[in-house]
Motif scaffolding. Structure first.
Motif, PDB file in Angstrom:
ATOM      1  N   UNK A 187     -25.593 -13.045  77.636  1.00 31.41           N
ATOM      2  CA  UNK A 187     -26.693 -12.119  77.408  1.00 31.41           C
ATOM      3  C   UNK A 187     -26.963 -11.784  75.957  1.00 31.41           C
ATOM      4  N   UNK A 188     -26.065 -12.182  75.046  1.00 31.32           N
ATOM      5  CA  UNK A 188     -26.222 -11.852  73.633  1.00 31.32           C
ATOM      6  C   UNK A 188     -27.170 -12.851  72.975  1.00 31.32           C
ATOM      7  N   UNK A 189     -28.028 -12.361  72.077  1.00 34.30           N
ATOM      8  CA  UNK A 189     -28.984 -13.207  71.377  1.00 34.30           C
ATOM      9  C   UNK A 189     -28.605 -13.328  69.902  1.00 34.30           C
ATOM     10  N   UNK A 190     -28.800 -14.508  69.310  1.00 36.99           N
ATOM     11  CA  UNK A 190     -28.481 -14.689  67.887  1.00 36.99           C
ATOM     12  C   UNK A 190     -29.569 -14.116  67.005  1.00 36.99           C
ATOM     13  N   UNK A 191     -29.318 -13.988  65.688  1.00 36.98           N
ATOM     14  CA  UNK A 191     -30.393 -13.602  64.774  1.00 36.98           C
ATOM     15  C   UNK A 191     -31.584 -14.552  64.944  1.00 36.98           C
ATOM     16  N   UNK A 192     -32.780 -13.975  65.076  1.00 43.49           N
ATOM     17  CA  UNK A 192     -33.954 -14.773  65.443  1.00 43.49           C
ATOM     18  C   UNK A 192     -35.152 -14.393  64.578  1.00 43.49           C
ATOM     19  N   UNK A 193     -35.854 -15.418  64.121  1.00 46.94           N
ATOM     20  CA  UNK A 193     -37.097 -15.224  63.370  1.00 46.94           C
ATOM     21  C   UNK A 193     -38.244 -15.807  64.193  1.00 46.94           C
ATOM     22  N   UNK A 194     -39.214 -14.977  64.546  1.00 49.61           N
ATOM     23  CA  UNK A 194     -40.397 -15.443  65.266  1.00 49.61           C
ATOM     24  C   UNK A 194     -41.585 -15.433  64.299  1.00 49.61           C
ATOM     25  N   UNK A 195     -42.285 -16.555  64.225  1.00 51.52           N
ATOM     26  CA  UNK A 195     -43.379 -16.699  63.269  1.00 51.52           C
ATOM     27  C   UNK A 195     -44.616 -17.238  63.984  1.00 51.52           C
ATOM     28  N   UNK A 227     -40.606  -6.039  52.218  1.00 51.93           N
ATOM     29  CA  UNK A 227     -39.486  -5.422  52.935  1.00 51.93           C
ATOM     30  C   UNK A 227     -39.982  -4.454  54.003  1.00 51.93           C
ATOM     31  N   UNK A 228     -39.123  -4.155  54.955  1.00 47.75           N
ATOM     32  CA  UNK A 228     -39.442  -3.158  55.982  1.00 47.75           C
ATOM     33  C   UNK A 228     -38.151  -2.491  56.431  1.00 47.75           C
ATOM     34  N   UNK A 229     -38.284  -1.312  57.026  1.00 44.22           N
ATOM     35  CA  UNK A 229     -37.124  -0.522  57.427  1.00 44.22           C
ATOM     36  C   UNK A 229     -37.213  -0.144  58.900  1.00 44.22           C
ATOM     37  N   UNK A 230     -36.104  -0.256  59.603  1.00 43.40           N
ATOM     38  CA  UNK A 230     -35.969   0.166  61.001  1.00 43.40           C
ATOM     39  C   UNK A 230     -34.880   1.231  61.074  1.00 43.40           C
ATOM     40  N   UNK A 266     -32.652  -6.175  70.819  1.00 37.89           N
ATOM     41  CA  UNK A 266     -33.164  -6.520  69.504  1.00 37.89           C
ATOM     42  C   UNK A 266     -33.674  -5.288  68.766  1.00 37.89           C
ATOM     43  N   UNK A 267     -33.290  -5.149  67.502  1.00 36.87           N
ATOM     44  CA  UNK A 267     -34.036  -4.350  66.541  1.00 36.87           C
ATOM     45  C   UNK A 267     -34.931  -5.332  65.802  1.00 36.87           C
ATOM     46  N   UNK A 268     -36.189  -4.968  65.612  1.00 36.76           N
ATOM     47  CA  UNK A 268     -37.160  -5.905  65.069  1.00 36.76           C
ATOM     48  C   UNK A 268     -37.792  -5.384  63.794  1.00 36.76           C
ATOM     49  N   UNK A 269     -37.693  -6.166  62.735  1.00 40.83           N
ATOM     50  CA  UNK A 269     -38.302  -5.844  61.451  1.00 40.83           C
ATOM     51  C   UNK A 269     -39.546  -6.714  61.261  1.00 40.83           C
ATOM     52  N   UNK A 270     -40.647  -6.103  60.853  1.00 44.83           N
ATOM     53  CA  UNK A 270     -41.807  -6.886  60.468  1.00 44.83           C
ATOM     54  C   UNK A 270     -41.569  -7.531  59.112  1.00 44.83           C
ATOM     55  N   UNK A 271     -41.562  -8.851  59.064  1.00 42.90           N
ATOM     56  CA  UNK A 271     -41.254  -9.566  57.823  1.00 42.90           C
ATOM     57  C   UNK A 271     -42.352 -10.587  57.507  1.00 42.90           C
ATOM     58  N   UNK A 272     -43.590 -10.221  57.830  1.00 41.64           N
ATOM     59  CA  UNK A 272     -44.707 -11.139  57.596  1.00 41.64           C
ATOM     60  C   UNK A 272     -44.815 -11.535  56.134  1.00 41.64           C
ATOM     61  N   UNK A 273     -44.703 -10.568  55.236  1.00 46.27           N
ATOM     62  CA  UNK A 273     -44.808 -10.868  53.817  1.00 46.27           C
ATOM     63  C   UNK A 273     -43.722 -11.813  53.342  1.00 46.27           C
ATOM     64  N   UNK A 274     -42.521 -11.670  53.885  1.00 51.93           N
ATOM     65  CA  UNK A 274     -41.420 -12.555  53.504  1.00 51.93           C
ATOM     66  C   UNK A 274     -41.701 -13.978  53.964  1.00 51.93           C
ATOM     67  N   UNK A 333     -49.473 -15.758  60.096  1.00 52.81           N
ATOM     68  CA  UNK A 333     -50.221 -14.573  60.504  1.00 52.81           C
ATOM     69  C   UNK A 333     -49.315 -13.384  60.785  1.00 52.81           C
ATOM     70  N   UNK A 334     -48.144 -13.656  61.300  1.00 48.69           N
ATOM     71  CA  UNK A 334     -47.208 -12.573  61.635  1.00 48.69           C
ATOM     72  C   UNK A 334     -45.808 -13.143  61.731  1.00 48.69           C
ATOM     73  N   UNK A 335     -44.803 -12.342  61.349  1.00 46.53           N
ATOM     74  CA  UNK A 335     -43.410 -12.755  61.480  1.00 46.53           C
ATOM     75  C   UNK A 335     -42.558 -11.539  61.776  1.00 46.53           C
ATOM     76  N   UNK A 336     -41.558 -11.716  62.632  1.00 46.55           N
ATOM     77  CA  UNK A 336     -40.634 -10.641  62.975  1.00 46.55           C
ATOM     78  C   UNK A 336     -39.201 -11.131  62.973  1.00 46.55           C
ATOM     79  N   UNK A 337     -38.311 -10.347  62.387  1.00 45.57           N
ATOM     80  CA  UNK A 337     -36.874 -10.628  62.393  1.00 45.57           C
ATOM     81  C   UNK A 337     -36.233  -9.823  63.500  1.00 45.57           C
ATOM     82  N   UNK A 338     -35.531 -10.488  64.409  1.00 47.70           N
ATOM     83  CA  UNK A 338     -34.824  -9.805  65.493  1.00 47.70           C
ATOM     84  C   UNK A 338     -33.325  -9.928  65.339  1.00 47.70           C
ATOM     85  N   UNK A 339     -32.633  -8.792  65.321  1.00 43.37           N
ATOM     86  CA  UNK A 339     -31.175  -8.757  65.241  1.00 43.37           C
ATOM     87  C   UNK A 339     -30.653  -8.020  66.462  1.00 43.37           C
TER      88      UNK A 339
END
Length: 459
Positions: free
Chosen positions: A447-455, A380-383, A401-409, A331-337
């Protein structure tokens, strides 16, 4: 698609709530997922599903009947007994050596004196150990880094950085050597053998001849790149694996002309990194340098060289284990860097960075600008925001985090598209300056977070 900034949304606020939870058959006890979903629906709060936790992900049941999987690009959990705990590579004294609090690989680092500099053993019992011909001084320990001052000679430090899956080892030349130098590192192995690949990379092969792990070609770089090799501040290091008195020795010969160049900015880092079992899943590559697995930071965008004579175009690649939602309705996915540095602060910095689905394989140990993988624009998406700090001052609010919407991916992967990860690049790579530096999965600073994909997906 609009870009978003801030903390990575791990819930379902960004999607339309769905109602109705399929009831379990009355004659059957509820599964762990069904039980968690029922509790979430009753309380209105997300409920963890421990049975869906693994070394890369955690999952919660949401009140509307969906599940949210939070997946990291590298291992973030390790099993201790019958429970999963977060990986913590902070070094602590134990049994006369230094060990990480919790890591996937069994790693020990010298606390000084005789004995190995660093040793790691993987889950199959294969061992890779770096020796040192002289007694080592007591190291200075900061988090997951142990520094042995002057151990490689006057002004030359040995530095061991513990990673979730092993360690990296560097020789840091704090001052310019008086002449040519040669670094000799004795190696001991069990179940694997250290050797040189045909292209000059270092690799570990099993007794059966299988490549267990490989490192990028050894290189060195000076301090002008702020910890990242680039442009004329990087040079290859001649490496050879020799057998002497029945034992393997890694011999490194840094280029003397590079070290003596008047424009060289010290310290210079000599990096022959190799890890066991070699599971790095995020890296970067640029027009002037190849990937260097094990780095704590990856960069994407465009950056001019400090001498003004050129610049780099850089791309970052990250990969996630997507088995949790394969075949599911996403339904939704976000890439957090986690953005630690940027060329400028604010909501609109240059053209920003674009996230794209990678469609071909890549090897982080053998990745350069000429063999980088292809991508597609669909999904694709752009931040455009920049967080963290610039080279001269911190941004308001600090890193995040910068967050990209990557639902389509994510939907493409769920439907069976090959998963080769996500690429971040400058939206307009003709810009002279437009870059962001992110924490890699190997970065274990507080306090640092790794690359994260939330789905968010329907169970």
């Amino acid at each position: 698609m609009k870009s978003t900034v801030g903390k990575l949304a791990l819930g379902v606020a960004a999607v339309t709530a769905l109602s109705g939870v399929p009831a379990a058959h009355a004659a059957e006890p509820p599964t762990a997922v069904e039980a968690a979903s029922a509790q979430a629906a009753k309380t209105g709060q997300a409920v963890p599903v421990p049975s869906l936790t693994d070394e890369n992900s955690t999952t919660v049941a949401n009140p509307d009947g969906t599940l949210t999987a939070t997946i990291t690009s590298g291992p973030s959990n390790v099993k201790q007994g019958d429970r999963w705990v977060p990986i913590d590579t902070t070094l602590v004294a134990e049994g006369g050596v230094l060990k990480p609090k919790a890591a996937k690989a069994d790693v020990t680092v010298s606390a000084g004196g005789e004995g190995p500099l660093a040793t790691m053993v993987d889950e199959q019992g294969r061992k890779f150990s770096l020796q040192w011909p002289q007694a080592l001084p007591a190291p200075k320990v900061a988090g997951n880094v142990a520094t042995f001052a002057d151990a490689a000679g006057p002004g030359a430090d040995l530095v061991v950085t513990v990673l979730p899956t092993g360690f990296r080892h560097d020789v840091v030349l704090r001052t310019k050597p008086s002449g040519p130098i040669e670094l000799r590192i004795p190696v001991r192995t069990e179940g694997v053998e250290l050797g040189e690949a045909a292209d000059g990379r270092l690799e570990l092969r099993s007794d059966a001849g299988e490549v267990v792990a490989a490192g990028a070609k050894p290189v060195m770089w000076d301090a002008s790149g702020r910890g990242k090799p680039r442009g004329d501040a990087i040079a290859p290091v001649e490496a050879a694996v020799r057998t002497e008195n029945g034992a393997k020795v890694l011999v490194l010969t840094p280029d003397a002309e590079f070290l003596s160049d008047p424009k060289r900015v010290y310290p210079v880092t000599v990096d022959p990194t190799i890890t066991l079992p070699g599971v790095e899943v995020d890296t970067d590559v640029a027009t002037s340098w190849a990937s260097h697995p094990g780095d704590a930071m990856i960069i994407a965008g465009t950056m001019p060289w400090e001498n003004g004579q050129g610049g780099d175009v850089m791309r970052s690649l990250v990969k996630f284990d997507t088995s949790a939602f394969t075949g599911k309705r996403v339904l939704w996915a976000g890439l957090g860097m986690w953005n630690v540095e940027t060329n400028a602060c604010g909501l609109r910095v240059g053209s920003g960075l674009t996230a794209e689905r990678v469609t071909g394989p890549w090897d982080e140990n053998n990745l350069n600008w000429d063999n980088k993988p292809p991508t597609v624009k669909e999904g694709s998406s752009t931040v455009r925001a920049g967080l963290g700090r610039t080279w001269t001052e911190p941004c308001a609010g600090g890193p995040g985090f910068l967050t990209w919407g990557v639902t389509g991916i994510a939907q493409a992967w769920a439907k069976g598209a090959p998963n080769h990860g996500i690429q971040l690049r400058g939206a307009d790579e003709s810009e002279a300056t437009n870059w962001r530096a992110f924490a890699a999965s190997e970065n274990k600073e507080q306090g640092v977070k790794p690359p994260t994909l939330a789905v968010v997906y329907w169970r």
